[in-house]
Design a protein around this motif. Structure first.
Motif, PDB file in Angstrom:
ATOM      1  N   GLY A 186       0.800  -1.206   0.000  1.00 46.72           N
ATOM      2  CA  GLY A 186       0.000   0.000   0.000  1.00 46.72           C
ATOM      3  C   GLY A 186       0.840   1.266   0.000  1.00 46.72           C
ATOM      4  N   ASN A 187       0.321   2.293  -0.667  1.00 46.05           N
ATOM      5  CA  ASN A 187       0.969   3.597  -0.682  1.00 46.05           C
ATOM      6  C   ASN A 187       0.379   4.433   0.437  1.00 46.05           C
ATOM      7  N   THR A 188       1.136   4.663   1.487  1.00 47.34           N
ATOM      8  CA  THR A 188       0.618   5.368   2.662  1.00 47.34           C
ATOM      9  C   THR A 188       0.499   6.871   2.439  1.00 47.34           C
ATOM     10  N   SER A 189       1.105   7.404   1.402  1.00 47.31           N
ATOM     11  CA  SER A 189       1.122   8.852   1.212  1.00 47.31           C
ATOM     12  C   SER A 189      -0.249   9.430   0.878  1.00 47.31           C
ATOM     13  N   LYS A 190      -1.159   8.608   0.349  1.00 45.08           N
ATOM     14  CA  LYS A 190      -2.469   9.116  -0.053  1.00 45.08           C
ATOM     15  C   LYS A 190      -3.593   8.717   0.907  1.00 45.08           C
ATOM     16  N   VAL A 191      -3.228   8.094   2.014  1.00 47.24           N
ATOM     17  CA  VAL A 191      -4.208   7.712   3.024  1.00 47.24           C
ATOM     18  C   VAL A 191      -4.342   8.845   4.036  1.00 47.24           C
ATOM     19  N   ILE A 192      -5.521   8.999   4.609  1.00 53.18           N
ATOM     20  CA  ILE A 192      -5.725  10.028   5.633  1.00 53.18           C
ATOM     21  C   ILE A 192      -4.673   9.865   6.724  1.00 53.18           C
ATOM     22  N   ALA A 193      -3.952  10.935   7.002  1.00 52.92           N
ATOM     23  CA  ALA A 193      -2.846  10.898   7.957  1.00 52.92           C
ATOM     24  C   ALA A 193      -3.265  11.476   9.303  1.00 52.92           C
ATOM     25  N   ILE A 194      -2.429  11.258  10.305  1.00 50.17           N
ATOM     26  CA  ILE A 194      -2.719  11.750  11.646  1.00 50.17           C
ATOM     27  C   ILE A 194      -2.860  13.271  11.656  1.00 50.17           C
ATOM     28  N   GLY A 195      -2.137  13.959  10.766  1.00 51.08           N
ATOM     29  CA  GLY A 195      -2.214  15.410  10.710  1.00 51.08           C
ATOM     30  C   GLY A 195      -3.432  15.940   9.985  1.00 51.08           C
ATOM     31  N   ASP A 196      -4.254  15.037   9.434  1.00 50.08           N
ATOM     32  CA  ASP A 196      -5.432  15.457   8.665  1.00 50.08           C
ATOM     33  C   ASP A 196      -6.690  15.545   9.504  1.00 50.08           C
ATOM     34  N   ILE A 197      -6.604  15.306  10.799  1.00 51.77           N
ATOM     35  CA  ILE A 197      -7.796  15.317  11.639  1.00 51.77           C
ATOM     36  C   ILE A 197      -7.562  16.168  12.878  1.00 51.77           C
ATOM     37  N   GLN A 198      -8.593  16.877  13.274  1.00 51.96           N
ATOM     38  CA  GLN A 198      -8.523  17.671  14.497  1.00 51.96           C
ATOM     39  C   GLN A 198      -9.932  17.950  15.011  1.00 51.96           C
ATOM     40  N   ILE A 199     -10.038  18.087  16.320  1.00 47.92           N
ATOM     41  CA  ILE A 199     -11.321  18.456  16.916  1.00 47.92           C
ATOM     42  C   ILE A 199     -11.562  19.926  16.609  1.00 47.92           C
ATOM     43  N   ALA A 200     -12.759  20.266  16.171  1.00 51.02           N
ATOM     44  CA  ALA A 200     -13.073  21.645  15.803  1.00 51.02           C
ATOM     45  C   ALA A 200     -12.886  22.576  17.006  1.00 51.02           C
ATOM     46  N   HIS A 201     -12.167  23.675  16.806  1.00 55.65           N
ATOM     47  CA  HIS A 201     -11.872  24.591  17.900  1.00 55.65           C
ATOM     48  C   HIS A 201     -13.129  25.285  18.418  1.00 55.65           C
ATOM     49  N   ASN A 202     -14.036  25.614  17.519  1.00 57.90           N
ATOM     50  CA  ASN A 202     -15.234  26.344  17.929  1.00 57.90           C
ATOM     51  C   ASN A 202     -16.364  25.428  18.378  1.00 57.90           C
ATOM     52  N   ASN A 203     -16.126  24.117  18.276  1.00 60.21           N
ATOM     53  CA  ASN A 203     -17.175  23.179  18.673  1.00 60.21           C
ATOM     54  C   ASN A 203     -16.536  21.839  19.026  1.00 60.21           C
ATOM     55  N   PRO A 204     -16.345  21.553  20.320  1.00 56.75           N
ATOM     56  CA  PRO A 204     -15.717  20.288  20.704  1.00 56.75           C
ATOM     57  C   PRO A 204     -16.553  19.062  20.369  1.00 56.75           C
ATOM     58  N   GLY A 205     -17.795  19.295  19.925  1.00 60.10           N
ATOM     59  CA  GLY A 205     -18.649  18.178  19.546  1.00 60.10           C
ATOM     60  C   GLY A 205     -18.557  17.860  18.071  1.00 60.10           C
ATOM     61  N   ALA A 206     -17.537  18.364  17.390  1.00 61.28           N
ATOM     62  CA  ALA A 206     -17.364  18.105  15.965  1.00 61.28           C
ATOM     63  C   ALA A 206     -15.878  17.927  15.676  1.00 61.28           C
ATOM     64  N   LEU A 207     -15.570  17.328  14.549  1.00 61.00           N
ATOM     65  CA  LEU A 207     -14.178  17.186  14.135  1.00 61.00           C
ATOM     66  C   LEU A 207     -14.045  17.578  12.679  1.00 61.00           C
ATOM     67  N   MET A 208     -12.858  18.029  12.330  1.00 57.39           N
ATOM     68  CA  MET A 208     -12.552  18.429  10.964  1.00 57.39           C
ATOM     69  C   MET A 208     -11.621  17.383  10.354  1.00 57.39           C
ATOM     70  N   LEU A 209     -11.951  16.942   9.159  1.00 63.66           N
ATOM     71  CA  LEU A 209     -11.187  15.895   8.492  1.00 63.66           C
ATOM     72  C   LEU A 209     -10.792  16.365   7.099  1.00 63.66           C
ATOM     73  N   ARG A 210      -9.507  16.329   6.821  1.00 65.55           N
ATOM     74  CA  ARG A 210      -9.024  16.720   5.493  1.00 65.55           C
ATOM     75  C   ARG A 210      -8.803  15.474   4.640  1.00 65.55           C
ATOM     76  N   ILE A 211      -9.413  15.453   3.476  1.00 64.08           N
ATOM     77  CA  ILE A 211      -9.216  14.382   2.503  1.00 64.08           C
ATOM     78  C   ILE A 211      -8.276  14.922   1.437  1.00 64.08           C
ATOM     79  N   ARG A 212      -7.023  14.502   1.464  1.00 61.91           N
ATOM     80  CA  ARG A 212      -6.023  15.031   0.535  1.00 61.91           C
ATOM     81  C   ARG A 212      -6.107  14.387  -0.845  1.00 61.91           C
ATOM     82  N   TYR A 213      -6.402  13.097  -0.873  1.00 56.93           N
ATOM     83  CA  TYR A 213      -6.507  12.375  -2.138  1.00 56.93           C
ATOM     84  C   TYR A 213      -7.746  11.484  -2.092  1.00 56.93           C
ATOM     85  N   SER A 214      -8.345  11.264  -3.231  1.00 63.54           N
ATOM     86  CA  SER A 214      -9.484  10.357  -3.317  1.00 63.54           C
ATOM     87  C   SER A 214      -9.603   9.876  -4.748  1.00 63.54           C
ATOM     88  N   LYS A 215     -10.561   9.015  -4.977  1.00 65.02           N
ATOM     89  CA  LYS A 215     -10.790   8.460  -6.316  1.00 65.02           C
ATOM     90  C   LYS A 215     -11.045   9.568  -7.323  1.00 65.02           C
TER      91      LYS A 215
END
Length: 327
Positions: A186-215
């Motif tokens: 597997g190529n790990t460079s295009k998988v969601i990484a640990i740095g792509d996720i964070q709890i939303a600062h303005n709302n601890p009941g939500a999270l932000m997820l960055r999708i860098r690559y996809s189909k």
């Protein structure tokens, strides 16, 4: 590639070999391997490796001999398995071609050339378009999965890992290739990484997820997803991710990894899913790793979300999303 034979007229020729000649032979061998490797495109090489892995996993799970070369009977049984799983004739052909290529590369007898294997492939083509038998993982089934993970996982950490992965796959309408690496290669460079996720600062009941690559995004332009929590025990993606991130080892790379830092693979994702479904009394053969995305789209439709909203949530560029709604 074997070493060239030593000339019989010079029994000590290997011991007194010209170092320049030896280096040249090494260069020729390297170039041979390079050209053979280039005979397959990167995509084909990955697809072939995935198909061979699937064949090997099938043999292991059905207590068949896993040695090589394979037998024609094993290939026939595998083709039958793929057909029952709802795979298209073209997909089955790729799997057979991968097994054939492997045997030819090693100069083994090719079991895919057996008359009956050929006839089975012809039967696959004649039966027309294969129906997609993958059923959606609905809210009720998701609840059974998340509450029965201890039956499929060997440790508390694994339970937390797979619960967060399954919930994120469902609530994010994610493709399994965005969450996991393919087995071994597997190529790990295009998988969601640990740095792509964070709890939303303005709302601890939500999270932000960055999708860098996809189909539908091969060049990494990236999109940001906001995933809201629901506060339901064992069913909240934000709470599950919070518990996972606290226990996750301090390793760079893919977001989901085991306690030893090894990334979560597509095979492991599917294997645990099948095992927990079986324990929960749900027929696992009818579900696959893509069932989370199918289930999320179906659930959204049943809850009255508009087609355009579902298309946006799942990042579909065409009307293909309609095939995911299994009312």
């Amino acid at each position: 590639i074997s070493d060239p034979p030593i000339s019989s007229s010079c029994p000590h020729s290997r011991a007194h070999a010209n170092p320049h000649s030896t280096a040249h032979l090494a260069a020729l061998t390297e170039e041979t391997h390079r050209l053979i490797s280039l005979s397959l495109a990167d995509g084909s090489r990955v697809a072939y490796q995935r198909a061979v892995d699937a064949f090997q996993n099938f043999r292991l799970s059905h207590s068949l001999k896993s040695s090589w070369p394979a037998t024609s009977q094993d290939v026939m049984t595998f083709v039958a398995h793929l057909s029952l799983s709802g795979r298209a004739a073209s997909t089955i052909s790729v799997h057979v071609a991968a097994i054939s290529c492997l045997h030819k590369m090693h100069n083994w007898d090719d079991p895919t050339q057996h008359f009956l294997v050929k006839k089975m492939q012809e039967g696959c083509r004649r039966q027309g378009k294969s129906r997609d038998i993958r059923r959606p993982i609905t809210w009720d089934i998701l609840a059974k999965i998340t509450s029965n993970l201890d039956s499929a996982c060997a440790s508390l950490y694994e339970c937390i890992l797979f619960r967060s992965a399954f919930l994120l796959a469902f609530f994010g309408l994610l493709r399994v290739g965005e969450l996991t690496v393919t087995a071994r290669y597997g190529n790990t460079s295009k998988v969601i990484a640990i740095g792509d996720i964070q709890i939303a600062h303005n709302n601890p009941g939500a999270l932000m997820l960055r999708i860098r690559y996809s189909k539908n995004d091969q060049y990494g332009s990236a999109v940001m997803l906001r995933i809201n929590g629901n506060g339901i025990e064992n069913m909240c993606p934000v709470q599950a991710m919070g518990k996972y991130l606290v226990r996750r080892p301090a390793a760079k790379g893919p977001l989901f990894c085991h306690a030893n830092g090894a990334p979560l693979t597509r095979y492991q994702f599917g294997a645990v899913l099948r095992k927990v479904l079986h324990h929960a009394g749900v027929p696992p053969l009818q579900y696959g790793t893509h069932s989370f995305r199918i289930g999320a789209a179906t659930t959204a439709a049943l809850n009255g979300l508009s087609p355009s909203k579902i298309q946006t949530m799942g990042r579909w560029r065409s009307d293909a999303f309609k095939l995911y709604i299994r009312k």
